[in-house]
Design a protein around this motif. Structure first.
Motif, PDB file in Angstrom:
ATOM      1  N   LYS A  79      14.090  15.367   7.720  1.00 49.25           N
ATOM      2  CA  LYS A  79      12.795  15.246   8.390  1.00 49.25           C
ATOM      3  C   LYS A  79      12.362  13.780   8.410  1.00 49.25           C
ATOM      4  N   GLU A  80      12.610  13.102   7.290  1.00 49.68           N
ATOM      5  CA  GLU A  80      12.211  11.703   7.186  1.00 49.68           C
ATOM      6  C   GLU A  80      12.907  10.846   8.235  1.00 49.68           C
ATOM      7  N   SER A  81      14.194  11.120   8.454  1.00 55.24           N
ATOM      8  CA  SER A  81      14.942  10.313   9.428  1.00 55.24           C
ATOM      9  C   SER A  81      14.453  10.554  10.847  1.00 55.24           C
ATOM     10  N   ARG A  82      14.045  11.788  11.149  1.00 55.10           N
ATOM     11  CA  ARG A  82      13.531  12.088  12.496  1.00 55.10           C
ATOM     12  C   ARG A  82      12.203  11.391  12.747  1.00 55.10           C
ATOM     13  N   ILE A  83      11.342  11.387  11.738  1.00 52.89           N
ATOM     14  CA  ILE A  83      10.051  10.716  11.892  1.00 52.89           C
ATOM     15  C   ILE A  83      10.256   9.206  12.025  1.00 52.89           C
ATOM     16  N   ALA A  84      11.133   8.647  11.181  1.00 56.05           N
ATOM     17  CA  ALA A  84      11.383   7.207  11.217  1.00 56.05           C
ATOM     18  C   ALA A  84      11.953   6.786  12.562  1.00 56.05           C
ATOM     19  N   ALA A  85      12.824   7.624  13.140  1.00 54.22           N
ATOM     20  CA  ALA A  85      13.437   7.294  14.429  1.00 54.22           C
ATOM     21  C   ALA A  85      12.410   7.229  15.548  1.00 54.22           C
ATOM     22  N   GLY A  86      11.264   7.895  15.367  1.00 57.52           N
ATOM     23  CA  GLY A  86      10.229   7.883  16.385  1.00 57.52           C
ATOM     24  C   GLY A  86       9.395   6.616  16.392  1.00 57.52           C
ATOM     25  N   GLU A  89       0.857  -1.184   0.000  1.00 60.30           N
ATOM     26  CA  GLU A  89       0.000   0.000   0.000  1.00 60.30           C
ATOM     27  C   GLU A  89       0.893   1.234   0.000  1.00 60.30           C
ATOM     28  N   TYR A  90       0.351   2.383  -0.414  1.00 61.75           N
ATOM     29  CA  TYR A  90       1.198   3.560  -0.471  1.00 61.75           C
ATOM     30  C   TYR A  90       0.730   4.650   0.472  1.00 61.75           C
ATOM     31  N   LEU A  91       1.711   5.358   1.004  1.00 66.27           N
ATOM     32  CA  LEU A  91       1.462   6.491   1.887  1.00 66.27           C
ATOM     33  C   LEU A  91       1.383   7.768   1.064  1.00 66.27           C
ATOM     34  N   GLU A  92       0.556   8.681   1.465  1.00 68.30           N
ATOM     35  CA  GLU A  92       0.535   9.989   0.823  1.00 68.30           C
ATOM     36  C   GLU A  92       1.742  10.807   1.263  1.00 68.30           C
ATOM     37  N   ASP A 123       2.371  11.185   8.332  1.00 68.00           N
ATOM     38  CA  ASP A 123       1.313  10.449   9.017  1.00 68.00           C
ATOM     39  C   ASP A 123       1.775   9.080   9.516  1.00 68.00           C
ATOM     40  N   LEU A 124       3.076   8.785   9.400  1.00 67.28           N
ATOM     41  CA  LEU A 124       3.550   7.443   9.736  1.00 67.28           C
ATOM     42  C   LEU A 124       3.252   7.021  11.170  1.00 67.28           C
ATOM     43  N   PRO A 125       3.519   7.845  12.174  1.00 70.04           N
ATOM     44  CA  PRO A 125       3.225   7.395  13.550  1.00 70.04           C
ATOM     45  C   PRO A 125       1.767   7.004  13.751  1.00 70.04           C
ATOM     46  N   GLU A 126       0.854   7.772  13.194  1.00 75.13           N
ATOM     47  CA  GLU A 126      -0.566   7.461  13.332  1.00 75.13           C
ATOM     48  C   GLU A 126      -0.919   6.187  12.572  1.00 75.13           C
ATOM     49  N   ILE A 127      -0.318   6.003  11.400  1.00 75.12           N
ATOM     50  CA  ILE A 127      -0.573   4.792  10.609  1.00 75.12           C
ATOM     51  C   ILE A 127      -0.115   3.556  11.379  1.00 75.12           C
ATOM     52  N   VAL A 128       1.033   3.638  12.020  1.00 76.17           N
ATOM     53  CA  VAL A 128       1.539   2.500  12.809  1.00 76.17           C
ATOM     54  C   VAL A 128       0.587   2.186  13.948  1.00 76.17           C
TER      55      VAL A 128
END
Length: 277
Positions: free
Chosen positions: A179-186, A144-147, A151-156
């Protein structure tokens, strides 16, 4: 005095063409016919009363048939002579999927697993399908694809991953300090694997040679990257059409950069190991 013998060919040496390299017209080989400029992938070779012919398919799905004449085609800008590929005995080699995996004759798609792979954008999903689609159906993995990654934390949280429902996520431009790395690290759930490639956009993950260009252009900061690429390459500034042009050059894993190949393989392994269907 002994008389000299002359060749009946009076063509000056500097006008004589050197023999072109012979290349087997294997399926999916991309060539250009020299007189018309028609560029496409080999679909099939056939015998005819006038000699062997080759059928090419361009990126729009159009087919053209050409005689396999000496020096009749260009491959990567060099003149070649296409020849019929050698006959292969039935079963002489294992068939493979676009990802390079061994194909499973007659295999049916597995019932979808609870686990999923999410990718950032429609183009990413289409590229993953192009290369790994057969493998994913056999394994029962849905992509599936993300927009967007915001929104990754909420999707998880909504997905509620677990031992039998693992979640793999592929992120664009996952580089230190972004920014992507900071979100992924969370995202710290042990049943979630977030990986990424270093490219600004998944377009760059396709090898330039597969698209027919020398390299991906460098787009100045502050400009829309895709629009800038189209402008620099002289393509119509229609990113949807540009992507279809790029995607048409992808026929197997060989057309994709290793930095993406490894990450997708990692996600497939993560989602399928221990996951229940």
């Amino acid at each position: 005095m002994q008389s000299k013998r002359y060749s009946p060919d009076l063509t000056p040496p500097w006008k004589k063409q050197r023999p072109a390299p012979e290349v087997a017209a294997e399926t999916d080989l991309v060539v250009e016919e020299v007189t018309t400029g028609f560029c496409g992938a080999v679909i099939r070779c056939e015998k005819s009363a006038q000699g062997p012919t080759v059928t090419l398919e361009d990126r729009f799905g159009k087919h053209r048939v050409f005689p396999m004449e000496p020096r009749g085609f260009l491959m990567e800008g060099k003149v070649v002579t296409l020849v019929r590929p050698p006959e292969r005995a039935a079963g002489s080699g294992p068939a493979r999927t676009a990802s390079g995996s061994l194909a499973v004759p007659g295999a049916r798609a597995r019932v979808a697993r609870a686990g999923r792979i999410y990718v950032e954008g429609r183009h990413d999903a289409e590229l993953v399908e192009r290369v790994w689609g057969d493998d994913l159906r056999i394994e029962g993995v849905v992509v599936e694809y993300l927009e967007g990654i915001d929104d990754l934390p909420e999707i998880v949280r909504t997905f509620s991953p677990g031992p039998d429902a693992r979640l793999g996520v592929l992120v664009d431009h996952l580089v230190p300090g972004s920014k992507e790395s900071r979100i992924a690290a969370g995202v710290t759930d042990p049943h979630v694997c977030v990986v990424g490639h270093p490219y600004i956009d998944v377009w760059e993950a396709v090898k330039p040679s597969s698209v027919g260009i020398a390299a991906w252009p460098v787009v100045p900061r502050g400009q829309d990257w895709k629009t800038g690429v189209c402008r620099a390459l002289g393509w119509p500034q229609n990113t949807g059409a540009a992507w279809q042009r790029i995607l048409s050059g992808v026929r197997s894993y060989k057309d994709v950069e290793p930095a993406l190949l490894g990450r997708v393989e990692e996600l497939i392994d993560f989602v399928t190991v221990g996951g229940a269907a």
